[in-house]
Write an enzyme that holds these catalytic residues in place. Structure first.
Site, PDB file in Angstrom:
ATOM      1  N   GLU A 180      -6.507  -1.602  -4.210  1.00  0.00           N
ATOM      2  CA  GLU A 180      -6.845  -0.116  -4.106  1.00  0.00           C
ATOM      3  C   GLU A 180      -6.365   0.754  -5.449  1.00  0.00           C
ATOM      4  O   GLU A 180      -5.361   0.879  -5.717  1.00  0.00           O
ATOM      5  CB  GLU A 180      -6.079   0.520  -2.683  1.00  0.00           C
ATOM      6  CG  GLU A 180      -6.456   1.942  -2.588  1.00  0.00           C
ATOM      7  CD  GLU A 180      -5.833   2.593  -1.128  1.00  0.00           C
ATOM      8  OE1 GLU A 180      -4.925   1.802  -0.677  1.00  0.00           O
ATOM      9  OE2 GLU A 180      -6.528   3.421  -0.822  1.00  0.00           O
TER      10      GLU A 180
ATOM     11  N   TYR B 151      -8.766 -10.263   4.846  1.00  0.00           N
ATOM     12  CA  TYR B 151      -7.786 -10.720   5.526  1.00  0.00           C
ATOM     13  C   TYR B 151      -8.149 -11.965   6.540  1.00  0.00           C
ATOM     14  O   TYR B 151      -9.048 -11.924   7.376  1.00  0.00           O
ATOM     15  CB  TYR B 151      -7.316  -9.535   6.438  1.00  0.00           C
ATOM     16  CG  TYR B 151      -7.275  -7.861   5.925  1.00  0.00           C
ATOM     17  CD1 TYR B 151      -6.149  -7.633   5.100  1.00  0.00           C
ATOM     18  CD2 TYR B 151      -8.424  -7.647   5.552  1.00  0.00           C
ATOM     19  CE1 TYR B 151      -6.304  -6.732   4.252  1.00  0.00           C
ATOM     20  CE2 TYR B 151      -8.771  -6.301   4.650  1.00  0.00           C
ATOM     21  CZ  TYR B 151      -7.527  -5.884   4.212  1.00  0.00           C
ATOM     22  OH  TYR B 151      -7.528  -4.525   3.384  1.00  0.00           O
TER      23      TYR B 151
ATOM     24  N   ASP C 101      -2.870   6.776  -3.628  1.00  0.00           N
ATOM     25  CA  ASP C 101      -2.998   6.004  -2.426  1.00  0.00           C
ATOM     26  C   ASP C 101      -3.321   4.599  -3.310  1.00  0.00           C
ATOM     27  O   ASP C 101      -4.328   4.400  -3.735  1.00  0.00           O
ATOM     28  CB  ASP C 101      -4.066   6.347  -1.723  1.00  0.00           C
ATOM     29  CG  ASP C 101      -4.439   5.360  -0.564  1.00  0.00           C
ATOM     30  OD1 ASP C 101      -3.570   4.488  -0.334  1.00  0.00           O
ATOM     31  OD2 ASP C 101      -5.209   5.646   0.108  1.00  0.00           O
TER      32      ASP C 101
ATOM     33  N   HIS D  80     -12.146   6.341   0.815  1.00  0.00           N
ATOM     34  CA  HIS D  80     -12.176   7.927   1.482  1.00  0.00           C
ATOM     35  C   HIS D  80     -11.725   8.722   0.530  1.00  0.00           C
ATOM     36  O   HIS D  80     -11.438   8.353  -0.507  1.00  0.00           O
ATOM     37  CB  HIS D  80     -11.179   7.827   2.529  1.00  0.00           C
ATOM     38  CG  HIS D  80      -9.880   7.146   2.257  1.00  0.00           C
ATOM     39  ND1 HIS D  80      -8.807   7.832   1.421  1.00  0.00           N
ATOM     40  CD2 HIS D  80      -9.045   5.989   2.330  1.00  0.00           C
ATOM     41  CE1 HIS D  80      -7.822   7.152   1.169  1.00  0.00           C
ATOM     42  NE2 HIS D  80      -7.835   6.030   1.666  1.00  0.00           N
TER      43      HIS D  80
ATOM     44  N   HIS E 147      -6.392  10.867   3.493  1.00  0.00           N
ATOM     45  CA  HIS E 147      -7.781  10.867   3.961  1.00  0.00           C
ATOM     46  C   HIS E 147      -8.182  12.323   3.784  1.00  0.00           C
ATOM     47  O   HIS E 147      -8.221  12.984   4.895  1.00  0.00           O
ATOM     48  CB  HIS E 147      -7.788  10.188   5.442  1.00  0.00           C
ATOM     49  CG  HIS E 147      -7.502   8.875   5.447  1.00  0.00           C
ATOM     50  ND1 HIS E 147      -7.677   8.069   6.575  1.00  0.00           N
ATOM     51  CD2 HIS E 147      -7.054   7.828   4.181  1.00  0.00           C
ATOM     52  CE1 HIS E 147      -7.064   6.755   6.107  1.00  0.00           C
ATOM     53  NE2 HIS E 147      -6.906   6.593   5.035  1.00  0.00           N
TER      54      HIS E 147
ATOM     55  N   HIS F 200     -12.781  -3.116   7.456  1.00  0.00           N
ATOM     56  CA  HIS F 200     -12.544  -1.613   7.121  1.00  0.00           C
ATOM     57  C   HIS F 200     -13.651  -1.266   6.215  1.00  0.00           C
ATOM     58  O   HIS F 200     -14.235  -2.023   5.516  1.00  0.00           O
ATOM     59  CB  HIS F 200     -11.303  -1.323   6.863  1.00  0.00           C
ATOM     60  CG  HIS F 200     -10.505  -1.950   5.551  1.00  0.00           C
ATOM     61  ND1 HIS F 200     -10.831  -1.457   4.465  1.00  0.00           N
ATOM     62  CD2 HIS F 200      -9.659  -2.922   5.503  1.00  0.00           C
ATOM     63  CE1 HIS F 200     -10.136  -2.017   3.426  1.00  0.00           C
ATOM     64  NE2 HIS F 200      -9.359  -3.038   4.135  1.00  0.00           N
TER      65      HIS F 200
ATOM     66  N   ARG G  55      -5.493  -6.873  -0.516  1.00  0.00           N
ATOM     67  CA  ARG G  55      -6.284  -5.457  -0.732  1.00  0.00           C
ATOM     68  C   ARG G  55      -6.070  -4.976  -2.045  1.00  0.00           C
ATOM     69  O   ARG G  55      -4.973  -5.261  -2.494  1.00  0.00           O
ATOM     70  CB  ARG G  55      -6.114  -4.641   0.438  1.00  0.00           C
ATOM     71  CG  ARG G  55      -6.744  -3.114   0.056  1.00  0.00           C
ATOM     72  CD  ARG G  55      -6.658  -2.376   1.446  1.00  0.00           C
ATOM     73  NE  ARG G  55      -5.377  -2.050   1.577  1.00  0.00           N
ATOM     74  CZ  ARG G  55      -4.612  -2.049   2.696  1.00  0.00           C
ATOM     75  NH1 ARG G  55      -5.187  -3.045   3.641  1.00  0.00           N
ATOM     76  NH2 ARG G  55      -3.469  -1.848   2.788  1.00  0.00           N
TER      77      ARG G  55
ATOM     78  N   ASP H 237       0.962  -1.128  -0.107  1.00  0.00           N
ATOM     79  CA  ASP H 237       0.063   0.113  -0.109  1.00  0.00           C
ATOM     80  C   ASP H 237       0.872   1.253  -0.053  1.00  0.00           C
ATOM     81  O   ASP H 237       1.549   1.212   1.129  1.00  0.00           O
ATOM     82  CB  ASP H 237      -0.766  -0.157   1.319  1.00  0.00           C
ATOM     83  CG  ASP H 237      -1.937   1.124   1.230  1.00  0.00           C
ATOM     84  OD1 ASP H 237      -1.731   2.084   0.373  1.00  0.00           O
ATOM     85  OD2 ASP H 237      -2.822   0.938   2.141  1.00  0.00           O
TER      86      ASP H 237
HETATM   87  N1  GLY Z   1      -2.975   4.024   2.575  1.00  0.00           N
HETATM   88  C1  GLY Z   1      -3.907   4.598   3.675  1.00  0.00           C
HETATM   89  C2  GLY Z   1      -5.282   4.013   3.357  1.00  0.00           C
HETATM   90  O1  GLY Z   1      -5.227   3.221   2.406  1.00  0.00           O
HETATM   91  O2  GLY Z   1      -6.376   4.527   3.554  1.00  0.00           O
HETATM   92 MN    MN Z   2      -6.763   4.451   1.199  1.00  0.00          MN
HETATM   93 MN    MN Z   3      -3.801   2.563   0.869  1.00  0.00          MN
END
Ligand code: GLY
Ligand code: MN
Ligand code: MN
Length: 437
Positions: free
Chosen positions: A403, A384, A267, A350, A357, A346, A401, A256
């Site tokens: 993203e 996870y 991100d 965001h 964030h 989670h 994950r 990440d």
């Molecule tokens: N890298 C921080 C997040 O994924 O929120």
């Molecule tokens: Mn993130």
């Molecule tokens: Mn992230």
């Protein structure tokens, strides 16, 4: 010469939202890391959003009304300090270069602010953000009040300037979108570089170094947050940051990482096999998370509620957990009793922008916010699996994950981080082609 037009347009927009009154927005302080060493300096996001001014010890005063005015307070020129620490604009050059109406020495702020506050109906600042600035603003107010008998009035209202600024920051302008695309592209390339460098026996920190190298080599000033480089079971520690372990053959690696370029964050998370080939159980969980992400991204379009992508991801994951015997019962039970949270605890994303964030509310008047073009968000479902009774052993210690950063467009959405491969075939092909040490 910096292009100050986008920053001046944002100041004008804030002045219009204020209507009347004065806003004071300081930048961030320098922070000591140890004795004579500072942390690398990072400006305050609100201040930078409105000024583009990168130096510490600065504040912006905005006066709304019939004759709106933007005044910068900044460090004065200082030949000796500049010899040690580098160039400072000084008020005169800063005024010119950044398009302010006026500029003064930062050292003159305490003397000047009460004069600027006098007879203004409202003081806008960020109450509670920094006790020292709270105290400073109260001191100025009291100084104006102390002059009541001379006929001046202190602002009767204190308002939080972040209310308007957070709304503005939610919808990115063309300048911000261009910067975010570049941050996304550098970060995607850093993930490719990391995939190519990964092999059994490498240390997590070696891969971290590849990411940081690519960020910096391409002109990004910082990582937007410290990279997570998590091999094997470490991927199940959501905020793992030691990055200190050896990568094992047969494990997955979750990375990440995103850079910060000219203030704006990317991100990205990618998960891939250390040896370049997904095992059966890894493939099953990976395909599930990828399907959840696709379902979530499909919900990103103007008019969708903020939570629609999360709901879509959860639905796909919950069904997958049933199919893989990670959960039992019916889909409704898994959703209603939130049994999926054993593996997906989670949220799916965001806001993203100057802060990783980013600023901005997720609900307005009790309802999830509808997405509008120009908003940028992450879509980051995961899964996870920690060892536990009743959890099929073949999935133990697998953490996945995926993203991406997504821009809401008129037509729907655009994944700005698409250059980082995420289809299994693409990842395996890329890793096959990488030179092996
Ligand atoms: N890298 C921080 C997040 O994924 O929120
Ligand atoms: Mn993130
Ligand atoms: Mn992230």
């Amino acid at each position: 010469m910096p292009d100050f037009a986008p920053f001046r347009a944002r100041r004008a927009a804030l002045l219009e939202r204020m209507g009347a009154g004065i806003a004071i927005i300081p930048t961030a302080p320098e922070r000591i890391r140890n004795r004579d060493s500072d942390y690398p300096y990072r400006f305050d996001s609100y201040f930078y959003y409105l000024t583009g001014f990168p130096e510490p010890e600065a504040a912006l005063a905005l006066i709304a009304g019939a004759e709106p005015k933007a005044i910068l307070f900044c460090r004065e020129k200082h030949p000796e300090r500049e010899l040690w620490e580098g160039f400072r604009y000084g008020p005169a050059a800063a005024r010119e270069a950044f398009g302010f109406d006026d500029a003064h020495a930062f050292a003159a702020l305490d003397e000047t602010a009460p004069k600027l506050l006098a007879d203004q109906p409202a003081l806008y600042y960020a109450p509670g953000l920094d006790p020292a600035w709270d105290a400073r603003c109260m001191r100025w107010l009291n100084e104006v009040r102390a002059q009541a008998r001379t006929g001046v009035a202190a602002p009767g209202e204190i308002r939080d300037v972040r209310v308007a600024l957070d709304e503005m920051r939610l919808v990115k302008d063309a300048h911000e979108i261009a910067t975010m695309r570049r941050a996304a592209s550098i970060s995607a390339d850093a993930h490719v570089r990391a995939m190519r460098a990964t092999r059994p026996g490498a240390m997590e920190y070696e891969i971290e170094a590849e990411l940081l190298y690519e960020f910096r080599r391409r002109g990004a000033q910082f990582p937007a947050y410290w990279p997570i480089v998590a091999g094997g079971a470490n991927a199940c520690v959501l905020h793992y940051r030691d990055n200190s372990q050896r990568l094992a053959d047969g494990d997955l690696l979750l990375i990440d990482a995103g850079c910060e370029l000219d203030g704006y964050a990317a991100d990205i998370t990618r998960t891939f096999p250390v040896n370049g080939v997904f095992s059966g159980p890894q493939r099953a969980l990976y395909e599930l998370v990828l399907a959840a992400q696709a379902a979530a991204i499909a919900q990103v379009r103007p008019g969708s509620g903020w939570n629609a992508p999360h709901d879509a991801a959860v639905k796909v994951l919950a069904q997958g957990f049933l199919d893989l015997e990670l959960c039992s019962g019916t889909l409704d039970e898994v959703l209603e009793k939130e049994l999926y949270k054993q593996y997906y605890m989670h949220r799916t994303g965001h806001w993203l922008g100057l802060d990783v964030h980013d600023a901005g509310d997720y609900k307005a008047r009790g309802e999830w916010r509808p997405l509008v073009p120009g908003m940028t968000l992450t879509v980051e479902p995961g899964c996870y699996v920690r060892p536990a009774d009743g959890v099929p052993e073949r999935f133990w210690n697998i953490g996945v994950r995926i993203e991406d950063d997504v821009l809401v467009t008129d037509a729907g959405s655009e994944v700005v981080t698409a250059d980082a491969p995420k289809r299994i075939d693409d990842i395996e092909a890329l890793m096959r082609a990488a030179p092996r040490a």
